[in-house]
Design an enzyme around this catalytic site. Structure first.
Site, PDB file in Angstrom:
ATOM      1  N   HIS A   1      49.166 -66.822  67.862  1.00  0.00           N
ATOM      2  CA  HIS A   1      48.807 -66.550  66.459  1.00  0.00           C
ATOM      3  C   HIS A   1      49.488 -65.259  65.998  1.00  0.00           C
ATOM      4  O   HIS A   1      49.611 -64.314  66.781  1.00  0.00           O
ATOM      5  CB  HIS A   1      47.287 -66.453  66.311  1.00  0.00           C
ATOM      6  CG  HIS A   1      46.862 -66.457  64.877  1.00  0.00           C
ATOM      7  ND1 HIS A   1      46.905 -65.327  64.100  1.00  0.00           N
ATOM      8  CD2 HIS A   1      46.448 -67.462  64.069  1.00  0.00           C
ATOM      9  CE1 HIS A   1      46.514 -65.639  62.871  1.00  0.00           C
ATOM     10  NE2 HIS A   1      46.229 -66.926  62.827  1.00  0.00           N
TER      11      HIS A   1
ATOM     12  N   GLU B   1      52.816 -71.081  60.137  1.00  0.00           N
ATOM     13  CA  GLU B   1      51.974 -70.159  59.373  1.00  0.00           C
ATOM     14  C   GLU B   1      52.815 -68.982  58.879  1.00  0.00           C
ATOM     15  O   GLU B   1      53.018 -68.011  59.622  1.00  0.00           O
ATOM     16  CB  GLU B   1      50.852 -69.621  60.265  1.00  0.00           C
ATOM     17  CG  GLU B   1      49.907 -70.681  60.755  1.00  0.00           C
ATOM     18  CD  GLU B   1      48.524 -70.081  61.007  1.00  0.00           C
ATOM     19  OE1 GLU B   1      47.601 -70.450  60.296  1.00  0.00           O
ATOM     20  OE2 GLU B   1      48.407 -69.218  61.893  1.00  0.00           O
TER      21      GLU B   1
HETATM   22  P1  PGA Z   1      43.847 -68.004  56.401  1.00  0.00           P
HETATM   23  O1  PGA Z   1      44.166 -67.840  57.954  1.00  0.00           O
HETATM   24  O2  PGA Z   1      43.462 -69.437  56.162  1.00  0.00           O
HETATM   25  O3  PGA Z   1      42.723 -67.044  56.137  1.00  0.00           O
HETATM   26  O4  PGA Z   1      45.085 -67.646  55.658  1.00  0.00           O
HETATM   27  C1  PGA Z   1      44.922 -68.783  58.631  1.00  0.00           C
HETATM   28  C2  PGA Z   1      45.183 -68.324  60.039  1.00  0.00           C
HETATM   29  O5  PGA Z   1      45.297 -67.115  60.270  1.00  0.00           O
HETATM   30  O6  PGA Z   1      45.267 -69.118  60.965  1.00  0.00           O
END
Ligand code: PGA
Length: 220
Positions: free
Chosen positions: A92, A146
């Protein structure tokens, strides 16, 4: 294949009771949703305190370590497997950015998760971050794209740009994550072509998370 919706609770909530309440509310709200697989990833400490009675609601971990033994503070993929956990988030951006997790460490974690027979969810924000993932097992690795600029800020990434990234990621199962809410959830699946979503902030609000699941379940 069912769409996959991952709830990343990060370091929330601050009590097991709070985690149970949140989990039970989500379970109640999604129990009739058959077209999606939902994976709740709470902090490690709560994993054994949460039980799902619904077949499409599973538990996942937010991280793992690549070995058992003298590694103070760590939780190995084998321990997760032996605790009935099915999915593990790896790499992550908060771990890469705040905790110094390197590509080498992430590569070792992915291999360990695969060795334990669990499903890794490898988080990436650019294409070079896929290069350390093991070769020849693309169907066993779930990628979560992401973009860092969209994480935790309530500002979703442009759907057209997300679509281009989806097309560039040569893996069968790719999730989108970053400011996902009920208003934009369908766009990333229907317009951008992702196979599921990784939801942070909105996964802590049961009514909003349930709405996301239902909107995805209603897509044909
Ligand atoms: P968020 O986080 O939906 O608050 O943007 C997503 C993540 O960090 O996996």
């Amino acid at each position: 294949m069912k769409s996959l919706i991952i709830a990343n609770w990060k370091a929330n909530p601050s009590t097991l009771g709070g985690a149970r309440d949140l989990f039970d509310l989500v379970a109640k709200g999604i129990k009739n949703e058959k077209k999606t697989e939902i994976v709740i990833c709470p902090p490690f400490l709560y994993l054994l305190g949460l039980k799902s009675k619904i077949s499409n609601l599973k538990l996942g971990a937010q991280d793992c370590f690549w070995a058992d033994g003298a590694f103070t503070g760590e939780i190995s993929s084998e321990m997760l497997k032996n605790s009935g956990i099915k999915y593990v988030i790896v790499g992550h951006s908060e771990r890469r950015g705040n905790l110094g997790e390197t590509e080498e460490m992430i590569g070792k974690k992915i291999k360990a998760v695969l060795r334990s027979g669990l499903k890794p969810i490898l988080c990436i924000s650019n294409l070079t971050q896929i290069k350390n993932s093991p070769k020849g097992v693309k169907e066993k690795i779930i990628i979560a794209f992401e973009p860092v600029s969209a994480i935790g800020v309530g500002k979703p990434y442009n759907v057209e740009r997300a679509k281009k990234m989806r097309e560039a990621i040569d893996y069968p199962f790719v999730l989108y994550g970053g400011s996902v809410g009920s208003r934009n959830a369908q766009d990333y699946i229907k317009k951008a072509g992702f196979q599921g979503l990784l939801v942070g902030t909105a996964s802590l609000i049961p009514s909003e998370f349930i709405k996301i699941v239902k909107r995805i379940g209603n897509l044909d």
